[in-house]
Write a protein that holds these residues in place. Structure first.
Motif, short mmCIF file in Angstrom:
data_model
loop_
_atom_site.label_atom_id
_atom_site.label_comp_id
_atom_site.label_asym_id
_atom_site.label_seq_id
_atom_site.Cartn_x
_atom_site.Cartn_y
_atom_site.Cartn_z
N PRO A 1 -1.75 -5.69 -3.77
CA PRO A 1 -2.54 -4.71 -3.07
C PRO A 1 -3.97 -4.14 -3.36
O PRO A 1 -4.91 -4.02 -2.89
CB PRO A 1 -1.51 -3.60 -3.10
CG PRO A 1 -0.18 -4.03 -3.54
CD PRO A 1 -0.50 -5.02 -4.42
N LYS B 1 -2.19 1.96 2.24
CA LYS B 1 -1.05 0.88 1.61
C LYS B 1 -1.50 0.39 0.29
O LYS B 1 -0.35 -0.09 -0.26
CB LYS B 1 -1.51 -0.47 2.43
CG LYS B 1 -1.24 -0.30 4.14
CD LYS B 1 0.38 -0.54 4.27
CE LYS B 1 0.77 -0.27 5.43
NZ LYS B 1 0.24 -0.77 6.89
N ILE B 2 -2.65 0.77 -0.33
CA ILE B 2 -2.75 0.48 -1.73
C ILE B 2 -2.06 1.52 -2.58
O ILE B 2 -1.32 1.31 -3.49
CB ILE B 2 -4.24 0.37 -2.02
CG1 ILE B 2 -4.90 -0.58 -1.09
CG2 ILE B 2 -4.49 0.07 -3.52
CD1 ILE B 2 -6.42 -0.61 -1.51
N GLY C 1 -0.09 3.92 -4.55
CA GLY C 1 1.35 4.21 -5.03
C GLY C 1 2.08 2.73 -5.06
O GLY C 1 3.24 2.53 -5.50
N ASN C 2 1.55 1.68 -4.48
CA ASN C 2 2.06 0.43 -4.25
C ASN C 2 1.59 -0.63 -5.62
O ASN C 2 2.28 -1.76 -5.41
CB ASN C 2 1.93 -0.27 -3.19
CG ASN C 2 2.83 0.69 -2.14
OD1 ASN C 2 3.60 1.23 -2.46
ND2 ASN C 2 2.44 0.27 -0.79
N THR C 3 0.96 -0.26 -6.51
CA THR C 3 0.39 -1.17 -7.49
C THR C 3 1.14 -0.81 -8.89
O THR C 3 1.63 0.13 -9.00
CB THR C 3 -0.89 -0.83 -7.63
OG1 THR C 3 -1.35 0.59 -7.87
CG2 THR C 3 -1.72 -1.25 -6.34
N ILE C 4 0.82 -1.70 -9.73
CA ILE C 4 1.25 -1.79 -11.11
C ILE C 4 0.73 -0.53 -11.99
O ILE C 4 1.45 0.23 -12.69
CB ILE C 4 1.10 -3.25 -12.05
CG1 ILE C 4 1.81 -4.18 -11.22
CG2 ILE C 4 1.30 -2.96 -13.22
CD1 ILE C 4 1.58 -5.64 -11.91
N ASP D 1 -4.27 3.56 -7.16
CA ASP D 1 -4.49 4.86 -6.59
C ASP D 1 -6.12 5.46 -6.66
O ASP D 1 -6.43 6.02 -5.80
CB ASP D 1 -3.63 5.83 -7.43
CG ASP D 1 -2.21 5.38 -7.35
OD1 ASP D 1 -1.83 4.69 -6.46
OD2 ASP D 1 -1.40 5.82 -8.21
N GLY E 1 6.88 -8.51 -10.61
CA GLY E 1 5.90 -7.24 -10.42
C GLY E 1 4.67 -7.49 -10.10
O GLY E 1 3.97 -6.38 -9.81
N ARG F 1 4.29 -7.46 -5.56
CA ARG F 1 4.70 -6.18 -4.51
C ARG F 1 5.41 -6.35 -3.28
O ARG F 1 5.63 -5.39 -2.74
CB ARG F 1 3.66 -5.19 -4.59
CG ARG F 1 2.59 -5.13 -5.67
CD ARG F 1 3.28 -4.80 -7.16
NE ARG F 1 3.58 -3.32 -7.09
CZ ARG F 1 3.98 -2.76 -8.43
NH1 ARG F 1 4.49 -3.78 -9.29
NH2 ARG F 1 4.57 -1.70 -8.35
N LEU G 1 9.08 -4.31 -3.09
CA LEU G 1 9.09 -2.71 -3.33
C LEU G 1 10.37 -2.38 -2.54
O LEU G 1 10.73 -2.72 -1.48
CB LEU G 1 7.95 -2.27 -2.82
CG LEU G 1 6.44 -2.53 -3.50
CD1 LEU G 1 5.31 -1.79 -2.81
CD2 LEU G 1 6.67 -1.91 -4.90
N LYS H 1 7.62 6.90 -6.55
CA LYS H 1 7.15 5.98 -5.94
C LYS H 1 8.01 4.78 -5.59
O LYS H 1 9.11 4.67 -6.37
CB LYS H 1 5.69 5.36 -6.70
CG LYS H 1 4.79 6.22 -6.86
CD LYS H 1 3.32 5.62 -7.49
CE LYS H 1 3.41 5.21 -8.87
NZ LYS H 1 2.34 5.04 -9.56
N GLY I 1 2.28 -3.96 4.67
CA GLY I 1 1.00 -3.81 4.04
C GLY I 1 0.57 -5.07 2.91
O GLY I 1 -0.36 -5.42 3.04
N PHE J 1 -2.04 -7.97 2.96
CA PHE J 1 -2.91 -8.03 1.86
C PHE J 1 -2.99 -9.42 1.33
O PHE J 1 -3.82 -10.23 1.17
CB PHE J 1 -2.76 -7.11 0.74
CG PHE J 1 -3.18 -5.87 0.91
CD1 PHE J 1 -4.27 -5.65 1.39
CD2 PHE J 1 -2.26 -4.68 0.40
CE1 PHE J 1 -4.72 -4.09 1.54
CE2 PHE J 1 -2.68 -3.51 0.74
CZ PHE J 1 -3.89 -3.14 1.30
#
Lengths: 453, 323
Positions: free
Chosen positions: A360, A394-395, A397-400, A405, B48, B51, B54, B70, B99, B103
């Motif tokens: 993302p 979409k980005i 909260g969905n990242t490592i 954020d 990891g 994503r 999730l 989250k 999403g 991406f």
């Protein structure tokens, strides 16, 4: 007059050198901690002080320290995060440049509290000259017996090293910093395990910001209770704010938490008002990663209360009408600044600094940057504005790591509060083609608008 | 050790401590298993990154019933007793996954018609399930030059989704670290150290672990579409690996050899380069019988004797048309 703890001796000439620093009460906290306190006492004082991490997230430091795993026979590490790269933040550089010994002192005291015999100061690549200053301070501390074997005859051994990074923003994220320190590619690790359990070289590690570690010095000297008297509620102590933008007196200010934002911007003691007699249009109160606030939400919260320089007050109203204290990079914009251009600039930074590990952030930051660039150059269309909001969502909260954020929040907030300006860019492409648009006259008159969440 | 109870999409299973949510979901079955592009059971520390897996943890555990704030990567999150997980039942998860797929496809060339991976590509499946029919990206996609990794493997970075699986193969099977990622962000790139060939007996497994067509077998490139070939389980006595492989045949001719992949697209055992690239004569192998394929797999559509309507006209292979 605000009380100063970190920069109290800033005005003394030659405070960078050991002799002057020592004769002005330096290294008292090391003496006090090593000779009269146990490590747990120091942790207890820090807990009592209510000190919160000054790097941006504001996590209580005492709690972080008490999470540190203490298995037998495994070394523990303290790492100082001096990889300050957030646009708008320059407080750590100021502190290290002017009073390097307060960092060294804080590192020794904190290491004693954590039982760490080795500590590292990770300085960003661009601060190479600052690394020289800190290295000199460490050498002076070694020469005077504050570092090395058997410090002050108490049997506590400690070694301190400076590591200069390669200049990547992502290495300010604590696990990426540890990877980089280990000599690997600076990619954030997937958590859990947290560094308190398995950090540097798989050993328990605490990573703290420069200012956090420096704040341990007054806490140990005066006691945690005394420190907690400063500030309001859960925001205790003093904070360094790096003020920049269209203000009369940009610079680093040490404030007591709880100063009203209005006073901070307009009083002569601090920023001294907006430069050139212009009006304020917007403010980013905590470095580029936090949501931007329009003028009518800077000094007052949505509920009409005075906004104060505290963690809680600045985030009052959530992301709909609030922001965050973050790392204290206080950027003020006057009416001639173009918010779209500014958002594009921030977005370009995050695009450049994304590490490329998780999808993302890798793909999304670039996408947002290109869409914003198109809008800024007057080549966008109305659907781009909604697209930005959606990509940001979409980005988020969905990242490592939090970089995703941090890239999404400023874009989402700019569209939320300044949608009319984005629309203006779409409707009047001829007016914004000039790269200096807004410099001579405001792009749009500043008009307060109610916000619906 | 007592077993931990975990509920995924209202289906409950008891698993051993240390199991990840993804593994638990796979134990329940494909109905609840989240897709995974970067996680690979047999590669340590994988997962990891992409994503796509999730999930929403709506109840942390029996002791601490708070939901996780989250969405979490199910491949790297271990289960707790009494955990409740929402995967396909949560609109939030489905939305986030859409999403992520968008991406992943943002800079992917979508050159499936000329890609050797087509038909067994995980990204193809994933975008079929979660993707949009039309891209919203109106900018030029990033492209890279093709790179040869040794004489048998070709890297086509343009198609790569940076799952890091091949990096883990190189890290965990080869003694020297010559394969990794250079640059950062959007322009990061899989590379071998200054174009070094990865010279290792097991380097060919990079092809098997690659979820897209970024790493392809040069002995098989443009020879045939995978769904024209018949997969046959076979083995030989190999002193380097188990020798258990799948032969992809057209008539009696062996077009390519891969490891045996399970229903999650992961090989059962890694095979050596000798088995993969050099033993292409039918006499090298002892055949065990046709490989079972999922009925839904596109590969099973082109099979002789499959329960699909047989096409009477003879199939001509692309390379034969060319010659």
């Amino acid at each position: 007059m605000s009380r100063k703890l970190l920069l109290a001796n800033d005005h003394i000439p030659g405070i960078q050198s050991y002799e002057v620093y020592r004769s002005n009460g330096g290294y008292r906290s090391v003496e006090k901690a090593l000779k009269t306190m146990s490590p747990d006492d120091v942790v207890e004082e820090v807990k009592k002080s209510g000190l919160r991490g000054r790097g941006g997230a504001g996590f209580p430091t005492g709690m972080k320290w008490s999470f540190l795993a203490k298995p037998e026979g495994v070394p523990r590490y303290l790492v100082c995060n001096a990889d300050e790269s957030e646009p708008g933040t320059f407080k750590d550089r100021y502190l290290m440049e002017h009073i390097p010994h307060i960092l060294v002192e804080g590192m020794i005291t904190s290491s004693f509290a954590l039982g760490a015999n080795t500590s590292y100061i990770y300085i960003r690549g661009e601060y190479f000259y600052v690394a020289r200053i800190v290295e000199k301070a460490i050498a002076e501390a070694y020469a005077n017996g504050w570092l090395g074997k058997n410090i002050l005859g108490t049997g506590f051994n400690h070694d301190m090293y400076v590591q200069v990074g390669g200049g990547a923003y992502i290495c300010g994220e604590e696990t990426a910093l540890l990877e980089s320190l280990e000599g690997k590619r600076g990619n954030p690790r997937i958590k859990p395990p947290f560094p308190a359990i398995a950090g540097l070289y798989g050993c328990p590690t605490v990573v703290n910001n420069v200012e956090t570690i420096a704040a341990v010095v007054p806490i140990v000297n005066d006691g945690g209770d005394e420190y907690a008297k400063i500030g309001i509620g859960r925001s205790t102590g003093t904070k360094l704010i790096s003020a920049s933008g269209n203000i009369n007196k940009p610079g680093v200010y040490e404030i007591e938490l709880g100063v009203p934002v209005e006073e901070f911007i307009f009083s002569d003691q601090y920023c001294g008002g907006i430069a050139n007699g212009k009006r304020m249009k917007a403010c980013v109160p905590g470095g580029s990663s936090v949501p931007i606030l329009p003028d009518y939400l800077v000094c007052k919260t949505a509920a009409g209360e005075d906004r104060l320089m505290t963690y809680e007050s600045l985030s009052d109203g959530g992301f709909a009408t609030g922001s965050m204290l973050g790392s204290g990079g206080f950027i003020v914009y006057d009416e001639n600044q173009c918010i779209v251009r500014n958002t594009w600039n921030f977005s370009r930074f995050y695009h450049h600094e994304s590490c490329g590990q998780c999808s993302p952030c890798r793909e999304g930051t670039g996408w947002m940057e290109r869409v914003l660039h198109r809008l800024e150059k007057g080549m966008g269309n109305m659907s781009d504005i909604d697209l930005l909001v959606e990509v940001a969502k979409k980005i988020e909260g969905n990242t490592i790591c939090p970089l995703g954020d941090a890239a999404a929040w400023p874009v989402a907030a700019a569209v939320r509060h300044f949608r009319h300006e984005f629309e203006h860019h779409v409707l009047h492409p001829d007016k914004v083609k000039d790269p200096k648009h807004g410099h001579r006259e405001p792009i749009m008159p500043v008009k307060p608008q109610p916000v619906t969440a | 050790m007592s077993l931990l109870k975990v509920t995924i999409d209202n289906k409950t299973i008891e698993v051993e401590p240390g199991t990840t949510i993804l593994q638990a979901a796979r134990m329940i079955g494909p109905d609840v298993a989240p897709p995974a592009m970067c996680y690979y059971t047999k590669l340590k520390t994988s997962g990891g990154y992409c994503r796509t897996c999730l999930v929403k943890v709506s109840k942390g555990s029996e002791k601490d019933p708070r939901p996780m704030p989250k969405l979490v990567a199910s491949c790297r999150t271990t289960v707790m007793d009494g955990m409740e997980v929402e995967n396909f039942t949560s609109p939030e998860v489905v939305d986030a996954r859409n999403g992520v797929v968008e991406f992943l496809l943002l800079n992917h060339p979508l050159d499936c018609p000329i890609c050797d991976q087509a038909g067994e590509c995980h990204l193809q499946d994933l975008s079929y399930e979660n993707g949009k029919s039309k891209t919203r990206n109106e900018f030029e996609r990033r492209t890279f030059e093709k790179i040869d990794i040794g004489d048998k493997i070709q890297l086509h970075m343009t198609r790569c989704i940076l799952c890091y699986r091949c990096v883990k193969v190189a890290d965990q099977f080869t003694p020297e670290r010559v394969h990794g990622v250079i640059n950062r962000g959007e322009v990061s790139e899989i590379s071998t150290y200054i174009q070094h060939a990865v010279d290792n007996d097991f380097s060919g497994n990079m092809i098997d672990v690659c979820p897209v067509g970024a790493l392809t077998d040069k002995t098989f490139r443009f020879k045939s579409r995978v769904w024209f070939l018949k997969p046959v389980d076979a083995h030989r006595n190999c002193d380097k690996c188990s020798g258990k492989t799948v032969l992809w045949k057209y008539g009696q001719e062996i077009y390519r050899i891969t490891g045996r992949k399970d229903q999650w697209g992961e090989v059962e055992e890694f095979i050596c380069n000798t088995c993969r690239f050099d033993k292409k004569a039918p006499s090298d192998w002892t055949e065990e019988g046709p490989r079972k394929l999922s009925r839904h797999s596109v590969i099973s559509q082109g099979q002789y004797g499959a329960k699909t309507k047989f096409v009477a006209s003879p199939v001509t292979l692309p390379n034969k048309q060319l010659s």
